[in-house]
Design an enzyme around this catalytic site. Structure first.
Site, PDB file in Angstrom:
ATOM      1  N   HIS A  51       4.138 -18.075  41.337  1.00  9.46           N
ATOM      2  CA  HIS A  51       4.216 -18.716  40.097  1.00  9.46           C
ATOM      3  C   HIS A  51       3.064 -19.587  39.574  1.00  9.46           C
ATOM      4  O   HIS A  51       2.847 -19.919  38.425  1.00  9.46           O
ATOM      5  CB  HIS A  51       5.574 -19.624  39.929  1.00  9.46           C
ATOM      6  CG  HIS A  51       5.451 -20.835  40.503  1.00  9.46           C
ATOM      7  ND1 HIS A  51       6.031 -21.316  41.933  1.00  9.46           N
ATOM      8  CD2 HIS A  51       4.924 -22.011  40.440  1.00  9.46           C
ATOM      9  CE1 HIS A  51       5.772 -22.426  42.415  1.00  9.46           C
ATOM     10  NE2 HIS A  51       5.008 -23.094  41.510  1.00  9.46           N
ATOM     11  N   ASP A  81       7.891 -15.671  46.096  1.00 13.54           N
ATOM     12  CA  ASP A  81       7.034 -16.558  45.412  1.00 13.54           C
ATOM     13  C   ASP A  81       5.759 -16.750  46.103  1.00 13.54           C
ATOM     14  O   ASP A  81       5.020 -17.962  46.319  1.00 13.54           O
ATOM     15  CB  ASP A  81       7.597 -17.834  45.032  1.00 13.54           C
ATOM     16  CG  ASP A  81       7.043 -18.897  44.201  1.00 13.54           C
ATOM     17  OD1 ASP A  81       6.165 -18.025  43.416  1.00 13.54           O
ATOM     18  OD2 ASP A  81       7.049 -19.903  44.193  1.00 13.54           O
ATOM     19  N   SER A 158       2.253 -27.109  44.317  1.00 17.38           N
ATOM     20  CA  SER A 158       2.680 -25.730  44.589  1.00 17.38           C
ATOM     21  C   SER A 158       1.405 -24.813  45.231  1.00 17.38           C
ATOM     22  O   SER A 158       0.326 -24.832  44.707  1.00 17.38           O
ATOM     23  CB  SER A 158       3.238 -25.062  43.367  1.00 17.38           C
ATOM     24  OG  SER A 158       4.327 -25.739  42.987  1.00 17.38           O
ATOM     25  N   ILE A 219      27.417  -8.902  49.098  1.00 16.37           N
ATOM     26  CA  ILE A 219      28.013  -9.695  50.073  1.00 16.37           C
ATOM     27  C   ILE A 219      28.219 -11.229  49.364  1.00 16.37           C
ATOM     28  O   ILE A 219      27.615 -11.526  48.363  1.00 16.37           O
ATOM     29  CB  ILE A 219      27.095  -9.948  51.322  1.00 16.37           C
ATOM     30  CG1 ILE A 219      25.749 -10.270  51.250  1.00 16.37           C
ATOM     31  CG2 ILE A 219      27.186  -9.041  52.158  1.00 16.37           C
ATOM     32  CD1 ILE A 219      24.559 -10.498  52.008  1.00 16.37           C
TER      33      ILE A 219
END
Length: 418
Positions: A51, A81, A158, A219
């Site tokens: 990102h 990511d 990040s 699931i």
């Protein structure tokens, strides 16, 4: 890491009237800030978050000595990511990968990054490992197995490093928990474990994409009440709500209502754990799978396959694409489902096991546990049959469902968006 992307002003009559002399193709530039880690000094590989570099025209890497290099994207993986960049530089120093599986809750960790602004680059903060294996943190189709830490992580961190006390890379900082009004650190930060990063990086460098395996099931998690209803000692494991036709699980004999408790001799903790373990396993290889079926353990042999593209049906743990229009997920009436939702003997149909908040179904008042017996006047006895009938009636932009709740039957009409 700094990035630049271009934006054009809106080309409409209002814009032309109030800015007649402005060139029509004028470009506006904006920058964004993130962090990264050099993991291979010889080849100039840099790890960061996807990102951070997504949809960027230009990426610049600034080192501690303030030298800058243009970076190229080797590969990106939105589902984890992770992005791998490369710079052409000499004399770099890289970080060694640590083993994130050996990380313990309470262990000291150090976060490095550039919070808020480039003026605060290479900021170092310390904290402890608050938890491991965190999932369901980020919305969307992502693989989550986060390390939670109270080391200060803020916007701009990040892609930065999370280190253990020995200075080894044990995670890539990726997210913080905030409220809607304040984006600052609240002592709850998340990092992608280094073992996942290392595998994703290797695939991106070698193949340009991440090779993942799939088992071919839908699931859902177990809670205490559903575990008790199925006669299980604990809610550990993953409940199979649907099996993909011609998928690996179908070929192995897996059935709706099975509870997967062990994969490849590893006990399954929850849905995310199974999803991550399966995806990281090699395709075209046979694995042992232990399930609970009707209260008894059963061992199956499953041969995993390479995961199809994003448009393929029923990837692990994703709600069925055929029910997205209404915002519900349904399951067949297996013995375990009948017990859990207290369905009367002899009933036919499909049971609602999930309702997306804000969806058409949610606004109409459909609840988990509702029994759908017909779409229009046609009976439905399986998720696949239900999906086919929904698709057939969608042409009218309206769906009529025959439902039962607490023994009371009625029709409900849902208007679909154009």
């Amino acid at each position: 890491l700094g990035q630049v992307h271009g934006q054009l002003p809106q080309d409409n009559d209002f814009f032309k009237f109030f800015a007649p002399r402005m060139p029509r193709q004028r470009e506006y530039k904006s920058t964004a800030l993130g962090s990264g880690v050099i993991v291979n000094s010889r080849k100039g590989y840099v790890i960061t978050n996807n990102h951070v570099v997504d949809d960027m025209d230009e990426i610049t890497v600034r080192l501690l000595d303030k030298t800058e290099y243009k970076a190229t994207v080797v590969g990106r993986d939105p589902k984890s990511d992770i992005a791998v960049l490369q710079i052409d530089a000499r004399g770099l120093t890289d970080l060694d990968f640590g083993n994130s599986d050996k990380l313990r809750v309470g262990e000291w960790v150090i976060a490095v990054g550039s919070p808020f602004s480039a003026n605060l680059s290479h900021t170092v903060t310390a904290g402890i490992v608050s938890a491991k294996g965190r999932g369901n943190i980020i919305q969307g189709d992502v693989y989550e197995d986060f390390i939670q830490t109270d080391a200060a992580i803020n916007p701009g961190n990040s892609g930065g490093a999370l280190l253990n006390s020995a200075g080894d890379l044990i995670g890539i900082n990726t997210a913080i928990y905030t409220n809607s009004f304040d984006r600052s650190n609240k002592g709850v930060g998340f990092a992608i474990p280094s073992n996942m990063v290392k595998q994703v990086m290797a695939d991106l460098i070698q193949h340009g994409k991440v090779l993942r395996s799939w088992i071919g099931v839908q699931i859902q998690p177990l809670n205490d009440s559903s575990a008790r209803a199925m006669g299980l000692k604990s809610p550990d494991g993953a409940l199979v709500s649907d099996v993909v036709k011609d998928g690996p699980a179908k070929k192995a004999g897996l059935k709706t209502g099975d509870v997967i408790i062990e994969f490849n001799h590893v006990q399954v903790k929850n849905v995310d754990h199974l999803r991550n373990t399966v995806s990281a396993s090699k395709p075209n290889k046979r694995y042992d799978l232990i399930v609970i079926r009707d209260g008894r353990k059963k061992t199956l042999k499953v041969t995993l396959e390479e995961m199809p593209g994003d448009d393929a049906l029923a990837t692990v743990s994703r709600p069925p694409a055929q029910t997205n229009e209404l915002g519900i997920q349904v399951s067949s009436l297996s013995q375990s489902v009948i017990r859990e939702y207290d369905i009367s003997k002899g009933e036919e149909g499909v049971i609602v096991i999930a309702v997306v908040e804000g969806s058409i179904a949610a606004e109409a008042g459909i609840r988990i546990g509702d029994l759908i017996t017909r779409v229009g006047t046609k009976k439905c006895n399986s998720p696949r049959g239900f999906a086919a009938l929904i698709k057939e009636t969608q042409k009218k932009n309206m769906v009529m469902l025959h439902m039962k709740r607490d023994g009371v039957a009625r029709y409900m009409t849902l208007e679909l968006d154009d």
